[in-house]
Design an enzyme around this catalytic site. Structure first.
Site, short mmCIF file in Angstrom:
data_model
loop_
_atom_site.label_atom_id
_atom_site.label_comp_id
_atom_site.label_asym_id
_atom_site.label_seq_id
_atom_site.Cartn_x
_atom_site.Cartn_y
_atom_site.Cartn_z
N LYS A 188 44.68 37.64 30.61
CA LYS A 188 44.19 38.98 30.22
C LYS A 188 44.86 40.06 31.05
O LYS A 188 45.14 41.17 30.56
CB LYS A 188 42.66 39.04 30.39
CG LYS A 188 42.03 40.40 30.04
CD LYS A 188 42.33 40.83 28.61
CE LYS A 188 41.37 41.88 28.09
NZ LYS A 188 41.19 43.05 28.93
N GLU A 195 49.86 45.95 27.27
CA GLU A 195 49.20 47.06 26.57
C GLU A 195 49.65 48.40 27.14
O GLU A 195 49.91 49.35 26.38
CB GLU A 195 47.69 46.89 26.71
CG GLU A 195 46.85 47.95 26.04
CD GLU A 195 45.38 47.71 26.32
OE1 GLU A 195 44.76 48.55 27.02
OE2 GLU A 195 44.83 46.69 25.86
#
Length: 339
Positions: A188, A195
């Site tokens: 993550k 991102e």
């Protein structure tokens, strides 16, 4: 299954709603009594204290915490004193994977299991589902499979990747046991670093389009201003809401981030309600730290992180230094800001 949820913010509350819609029983606790009351009114079992919360969950307990990374340790300390052997604690926030390794060891000494779950889905997750990147002991992760499956988007959410017909596993469902303690948050962490880079690329490209009409304006002619050599080349007034909508359809840069950008530009083309101050919650920094330790180049992700620092004015003193040096060696006087 029965699941306890601590932390009923934007994601935690909606995860509870999705779980209850999937038939699970949820016991909920938050420091905000109003947040607890709201979900209790929707079918959850509310608790007014951690002690009450723990007592309402059947053993072996499964407790999911959705709290900021800074308060995970204090939450675990309080929980650790109340839980019993074989209970499972799931951290679904954005913790640093190194902390997960330590926490798993500390909780194991008490007979407790720790599972780290990097969770992506944001405020849309209740309807779209949550992508879950999971780390921890195989047995504990397997025990929680019904929870992960309900929270995940499901295989039908997107078309299958060609060639995966004979591939087994849960990745196509939208959740994956990535490895031992820390593995979920490691994946993550890098996910969020990527991102940052994707968001920066969209932002920079759309900004170039936004300024493509610069040739229509008046331009100063002085020693402090680089001349625009061909103003006739920059006379485009682009409708960015339409362009992002166009790119959503058949373009190689289509993505959910682009979908969300198109929504924002349609709602408010000038984005006047935003100041441009972009926060970072840690994952981008940790990704760069990991890249340095591995000796792995990450120039795009690094630049995207530093751009966030700049957006908050953290480069202001550096800019003043530049201006001071120009004044000293060339007598250059600052031009006023134009917005």
């Amino acid at each position: 299954m029965q699941l306890g949820m601590i932390g009923l913010g934007r994601m935690g509350a909606n995860m509870v709603r999705r779980l209850m819609r999937g038939g699970h029983e949820c016991i909920v606790y938050d420091r905000s009594a109003e947040a607890v009351s709201t979900l209790a009114g929707e079918g959850a079992i509310g608790a007014g204290s951690l002690e009450e919360f723990v007592n309402k969950i059947q053993r072996p307990r499964a407790v999911w915490i959705m709290v900021p990374a800074a308060v995970v340790d204090s939450t675990l300390n309080e929980l650790g004193a109340l839980l019993t052997a074989d209970d499972i604690i799931i951290d679904g926030g954005n913790s640093y994977y190194v902390d997960d390794i330590r926490r798993a060891g500390e909780l194991k000494s008490k007979g407790l299991h720790y599972v780290d779950v990097g969770t992506s889905g944001g405020v849309w997750g209740m309807e779209r589902g949550y992508c879950q990147m999971i780390g921890g002991e195989t047995a504990a992760v397997a025990q929680l499979d019904p929870i992960f499956k309900t929270l995940a988007p499901g295989r039908e959410a997107i078309s299958r990747t060609p060639g995966r017909d004979d591939v087994t596993g849960t990745a196509e469902e939208g959740y994956l046991h990535c490895g031992p303690s820390g593995a979920g948050h490691f994946v993550k962490m890098v996910h969020n670093g990527i991102e940052y880079g994707l968001m920066a690329a969209y932002a920079e490209g759309l900004n170039i389009l936004h300024h493509a009409n610069v040739g229509k304006g008046d331009h100063a002619s002085d020693a402090e201003t680089t001349p625009l050599r061909h103003p006739e080349h920059f006379r485009y007034d682009f409708n960015l809401a339409d362009i992002t909508e166009l790119w959503r359809r058949g373009s190689v840069v289509a993505s959910w981030l682009l979908d969300l950008t198109a929504i924002s530009l349609l709602e408010q083309p000038d984005l006047a309600k935003f100041s441009g101050r972009v926060s970072d919650s840690g994952e981008g920094r940790w990704t760069i730290n990991a890249a340095i330790d591995e000796g792995t180049p990450a120039p795009v992700l690094s630049a995207a992180l530093y751009q966030r620092f700049a957006s908050r004015g953290e480069d202001e003193f550096a800019r003043k230094i530049l201006s001071a040096m120009r004044f000293q060696f060339g007598g250059h006087v600052e031009k006023p800001h134009t917005g």
